[in-house]
Structures are given as C-alpha cells and as structure tokens.
Design an enzyme around this catalytic site. Structure first.
Site, PDB file in Angstrom:
ATOM      1  N   ASN A   1      27.934  35.358  19.132  1.00  0.00           N
ATOM      2  CA  ASN A   1      28.268  34.582  17.915  1.00  0.00           C
ATOM      3  C   ASN A   1      27.512  35.142  16.879  1.00  0.00           C
ATOM      4  O   ASN A   1      26.167  34.728  16.810  1.00  0.00           O
ATOM      5  CB  ASN A   1      28.047  33.137  17.880  1.00  0.00           C
ATOM      6  CG  ASN A   1      28.332  32.356  16.575  1.00  0.00           C
ATOM      7  OD1 ASN A   1      28.804  32.986  15.770  1.00  0.00           O
ATOM      8  ND2 ASN A   1      27.988  31.308  16.615  1.00  0.00           N
ATOM      9  N   TRP A   2      27.891  36.075  15.856  1.00  0.00           N
ATOM     10  CA  TRP A   2      26.936  36.934  15.335  1.00  0.00           C
ATOM     11  C   TRP A   2      26.712  35.799  13.907  1.00  0.00           C
ATOM     12  O   TRP A   2      25.830  35.864  13.113  1.00  0.00           O
ATOM     13  CB  TRP A   2      27.747  38.106  14.492  1.00  0.00           C
ATOM     14  CG  TRP A   2      27.865  39.244  15.431  1.00  0.00           C
ATOM     15  CD1 TRP A   2      27.670  39.239  17.094  1.00  0.00           C
ATOM     16  CD2 TRP A   2      28.262  40.690  15.238  1.00  0.00           C
ATOM     17  NE1 TRP A   2      27.525  40.455  17.390  1.00  0.00           N
ATOM     18  CE2 TRP A   2      28.314  41.283  16.321  1.00  0.00           C
ATOM     19  CE3 TRP A   2      28.648  41.040  14.072  1.00  0.00           C
ATOM     20  CZ2 TRP A   2      28.500  42.718  16.480  1.00  0.00           C
ATOM     21  CZ3 TRP A   2      28.958  42.534  14.090  1.00  0.00           C
ATOM     22  CH2 TRP A   2      28.765  43.218  15.373  1.00  0.00           C
ATOM     23  N   LYS A   3      27.421  34.820  13.768  1.00  0.00           N
ATOM     24  CA  LYS A   3      27.155  34.038  12.640  1.00  0.00           C
ATOM     25  C   LYS A   3      27.356  34.389  11.379  1.00  0.00           C
ATOM     26  O   LYS A   3      28.190  35.634  11.202  1.00  0.00           O
ATOM     27  CB  LYS A   3      25.773  33.056  12.704  1.00  0.00           C
ATOM     28  CG  LYS A   3      25.554  32.534  14.188  1.00  0.00           C
ATOM     29  CD  LYS A   3      24.494  31.410  14.133  1.00  0.00           C
ATOM     30  CE  LYS A   3      24.466  30.942  15.450  1.00  0.00           C
ATOM     31  NZ  LYS A   3      23.424  29.895  15.719  1.00  0.00           N
TER      32      LYS A   3
ATOM     33  N   HIS B   1      31.484  24.768  16.289  1.00  0.00           N
ATOM     34  CA  HIS B   1      30.169  24.784  16.202  1.00  0.00           C
ATOM     35  C   HIS B   1      29.287  23.851  15.600  1.00  0.00           C
ATOM     36  O   HIS B   1      29.582  23.375  14.632  1.00  0.00           O
ATOM     37  CB  HIS B   1      29.963  26.245  15.788  1.00  0.00           C
ATOM     38  CG  HIS B   1      28.604  26.874  15.901  1.00  0.00           C
ATOM     39  ND1 HIS B   1      27.309  26.343  15.270  1.00  0.00           N
ATOM     40  CD2 HIS B   1      28.185  27.594  16.996  1.00  0.00           C
ATOM     41  CE1 HIS B   1      26.398  26.850  15.974  1.00  0.00           C
ATOM     42  NE2 HIS B   1      26.782  27.556  16.902  1.00  0.00           N
TER      43      HIS B   1
ATOM     44  N   GLU C   1      26.859  24.068  13.550  1.00  0.00           N
ATOM     45  CA  GLU C   1      26.515  24.312  12.356  1.00  0.00           C
ATOM     46  C   GLU C   1      27.823  23.816  11.168  1.00  0.00           C
ATOM     47  O   GLU C   1      27.656  23.365  10.217  1.00  0.00           O
ATOM     48  CB  GLU C   1      26.248  25.799  12.048  1.00  0.00           C
ATOM     49  CG  GLU C   1      24.820  26.426  12.571  1.00  0.00           C
ATOM     50  CD  GLU C   1      24.658  27.569  13.143  1.00  0.00           C
ATOM     51  OE1 GLU C   1      25.553  28.482  13.135  1.00  0.00           O
ATOM     52  OE2 GLU C   1      23.807  27.677  13.885  1.00  0.00           O
TER      53      GLU C   1
ATOM     54  N   GLU D   1      26.034  23.506  23.611  1.00  0.00           N
ATOM     55  CA  GLU D   1      25.029  24.030  22.866  1.00  0.00           C
ATOM     56  C   GLU D   1      24.213  23.028  22.369  1.00  0.00           C
ATOM     57  O   GLU D   1      24.493  22.235  21.189  1.00  0.00           O
ATOM     58  CB  GLU D   1      25.630  24.780  21.599  1.00  0.00           C
ATOM     59  CG  GLU D   1      26.198  25.972  22.095  1.00  0.00           C
ATOM     60  CD  GLU D   1      26.345  27.203  21.006  1.00  0.00           C
ATOM     61  OE1 GLU D   1      26.049  28.291  21.410  1.00  0.00           O
ATOM     62  OE2 GLU D   1      26.625  26.773  19.872  1.00  0.00           O
TER      63      GLU D   1
ATOM     64  N   GLY E   1      18.725  28.377  17.573  1.00  0.00           N
ATOM     65  CA  GLY E   1      17.753  29.265  16.789  1.00  0.00           C
ATOM     66  C   GLY E   1      16.567  28.660  16.858  1.00  0.00           C
ATOM     67  O   GLY E   1      15.644  29.129  15.947  1.00  0.00           O
TER      68      GLY E   1
ATOM     69  N   SER F   1      19.242  29.535  22.396  1.00  0.00           N
ATOM     70  CA  SER F   1      17.894  30.561  22.324  1.00  0.00           C
ATOM     71  C   SER F   1      18.180  31.220  23.655  1.00  0.00           C
ATOM     72  O   SER F   1      17.246  31.163  24.377  1.00  0.00           O
ATOM     73  CB  SER F   1      16.939  29.492  22.353  1.00  0.00           C
ATOM     74  OG  SER F   1      16.782  28.957  21.072  1.00  0.00           O
TER      75      SER F   1
ATOM     76  N   GLY G   1      23.890  33.614  20.273  1.00  0.00           N
ATOM     77  CA  GLY G   1      23.523  33.801  18.645  1.00  0.00           C
ATOM     78  C   GLY G   1      22.504  34.887  18.519  1.00  0.00           C
ATOM     79  O   GLY G   1      23.057  36.090  18.596  1.00  0.00           O
ATOM     80  N   GLY G   2      21.394  34.887  18.265  1.00  0.00           N
ATOM     81  CA  GLY G   2      20.429  35.943  17.464  1.00  0.00           C
ATOM     82  C   GLY G   2      20.548  36.866  18.478  1.00  0.00           C
ATOM     83  O   GLY G   2      20.168  38.250  18.005  1.00  0.00           O
TER      84      GLY G   2
HETATM   85  P1  13P Z   1      21.005  31.350  19.139  1.00  0.00           P
HETATM   86  O1  13P Z   1      21.266  31.949  20.408  1.00  0.00           O
HETATM   87  O2  13P Z   1      20.412  32.124  18.171  1.00  0.00           O
HETATM   88  O3  13P Z   1      20.039  30.023  19.450  1.00  0.00           O
HETATM   89  O4  13P Z   1      22.376  30.741  18.795  1.00  0.00           O
HETATM   90  C1  13P Z   1      23.176  29.894  19.703  1.00  0.00           C
HETATM   91  C2  13P Z   1      24.311  29.661  19.028  1.00  0.00           C
HETATM   92  O5  13P Z   1      24.401  29.041  18.283  1.00  0.00           O
HETATM   93  C3  13P Z   1      25.645  30.475  19.431  1.00  0.00           C
HETATM   94  O6  13P Z   1      26.790  29.731  19.060  1.00  0.00           O
END
Ligand code: 13P
Length: 249
Positions: free
Chosen positions: A10-12, A95, A97, A167, A173, A212, A233-234
C-alpha cells in the site's frame, strides 16, 4: 489446507514514475512460489503504469479505494468498472486512514465491498482497533463491528473472494508492530468469527497482517498459523526491503 499467501504493497499517497520503474524492475525478476501473490497498490494515477510494467504473472495491481457506485456525477471518485478495464484485480477497502479521515463507515465499506465483488475485483478488507480500544478490552467487539456489516451485506459465501487485512491502528506507521503472539491471537479470533458463519469458507480466506511490517519482523509474523501474508506501507516503498518481505512468506 494451504491458503493463498499474499504480500500487498500500500503505497498510500507516495511514489512517482521513477518508483514505479524501480519497484517493478526489482520485482519482475523475482521468483515466487505457486500459491503466492504480490499486489502493488499505487496511487490511482500510477495504476496503469504499474499494470503495464508487470511481466511476472505472480504480480497484480490493486486500487486503494473505490466508489460504491458504478459511474456518474461523483467528481474525483474511481469506479470499480474502470479498474477492471485496466485489469486491476484488487481494491483495498476500509483502510483505517479512510475510516478516520474520509468518513468510510463500516456500512459504507460494506457497500464498497459488495460493489467490488459484483465488478469482479477482490476486496482487501481492512479492519483494526485503536490503542484505546485495545486497552479497554474492546478489540474483539471492534473487529466484529467492522466485519458484521460486510457479512450481512454480501453473505459469508462471497468471502471466498475476499482478503481480510488486520491492521491495528496503533501499529500503522508507528514502528510499533504487534508481537507475533498478539497478531496470531487476533487473526485466530478473526478466523474463528468467520467460521461461526461458515467453517469451510473461513479456512479459505487469506488473513494479512499490517502495521510496521519490515524485513526484520516479517518472518516471525508470517510463520504464524493464521497469518497468510502482509499489507505493507512504508517498507513497500523500498525495493530491497520489500523484496525480502515478499520472499519471507
Ligand atoms: P506501515 O507498514 O507503514 O505501518 O503501514 C501499514 C498500512 O497501513 C498498510 O496498509
């Protein structure tokens, strides 16, 4: 039974054309086991570029959201049919967010899941509790309150085509990963909840952990019985790290 394993990126709201080239040239040359799927979910403007850069049959694309309607006057929104037209196969829905910042209620998420399925997209349905909810002992009720409207809307049979991503909001994050033990316990609870509707279907649903995940902690997480991969994510923005995570499942 052996379930499909999935690592989804997930590149967001990150990345650019250079990242598309870097990530795909790094991943295309990788060999993945038969039952494994890598899903790249870039921001919508890059979906077509990612899709056309894929040369490895184990890699697919996913959107980060869809609108629950087919088409029409919904400025700024993206329809599942357009994604299908681009050969996109997955859509991240619900998600945390989006739930927190864009008013995606569990009922709206259920509508989006229904529409994704009707359009032939596989939803990656995200659920998870906040830190306050975990501390108050409300993790399980939070998770069932996110799953129940979707099950009521689409029926448990349809979960054969659904991926669930657990999640915990407090792990996203923050660098604060759930321990493998907590993650497994929670995944076991989720599978048990699905099994209370249909035990056979529950065994087929890939359950991904997200929050994470990195190249160091992924092996222990992915070794757990009910963790079938990850939503990253990251760490999905760094090719060497992401390759290691993809290989760890
Ligand atoms: P991180 O891996 O950056 O914590 O993000 C997780 C995430 O929200 C994937 O959808």
């Amino acid at each position: 039974m052996s379930r499909q394993t999935i690592v989804a990126a997930n590149w967001k709201m990150n990345g650019n054309s250079d990242l598309v080239t870097e990530i795909l040239s790094g991943l295309n040359e990788q060999r993945f086991s038969d039952n494994h799927q890598v899903v790249i979910c870039p921001p919508a403007p890059y979906l077509a570029a990612v899709q056309s850069a894929i040369t490895n049959s184990k890699i697919a694309t996913g959107a980060q959201n869809i609108n629950e309607n087919e088409k029409g006057a919904y400025t700024g929104e993206i329809s599942a049919l357009m994604l299908k037209d681009l050969q996109v196969q997955y859509a991240i829905l619900g998600h945390s967010e989006r739930r927190a910042m864009f008013h995606d209620s569990s009922e709206l998420v259920a509508e989006k899941v229904a529409y994704a399925l009707a359009s032939g997209l596989k939803p990656i349905l995200c659920i998870g509790e906040t830190e306050e909810e975990r501390e108050a002992g409300e993790t399980e009720s939070r998770l069932t309150s996110q799953l129940a409207p979707v099950i009521a809307k689409v029926g448990i049979e349809k979960f054969k085509d659904v991926v669930v991503a657990y999640e915990p909001v407090w792990a996203i994050g923050t660098g604060k990963t759930a321990s493998a033990e907590i993650a497994q316990q929670t995944h076991e609870f989720i599978r048990g909840y699905l099994a209370s509707f249909d035990a056979d279907v529950a065994q087929t649903v890939p359950l991904l952990y997200g929050g994470s995940v990195n190249a160091k902690n992924c092996e222990e997480l992915f070794a757990q019985a009910d963790i079938d991969g990850g939503l990253i994510g990251g760490a999905s923005l760094k090719i060497e790290e992401f390759k290691k995570i993809c290989q760890a499942v």
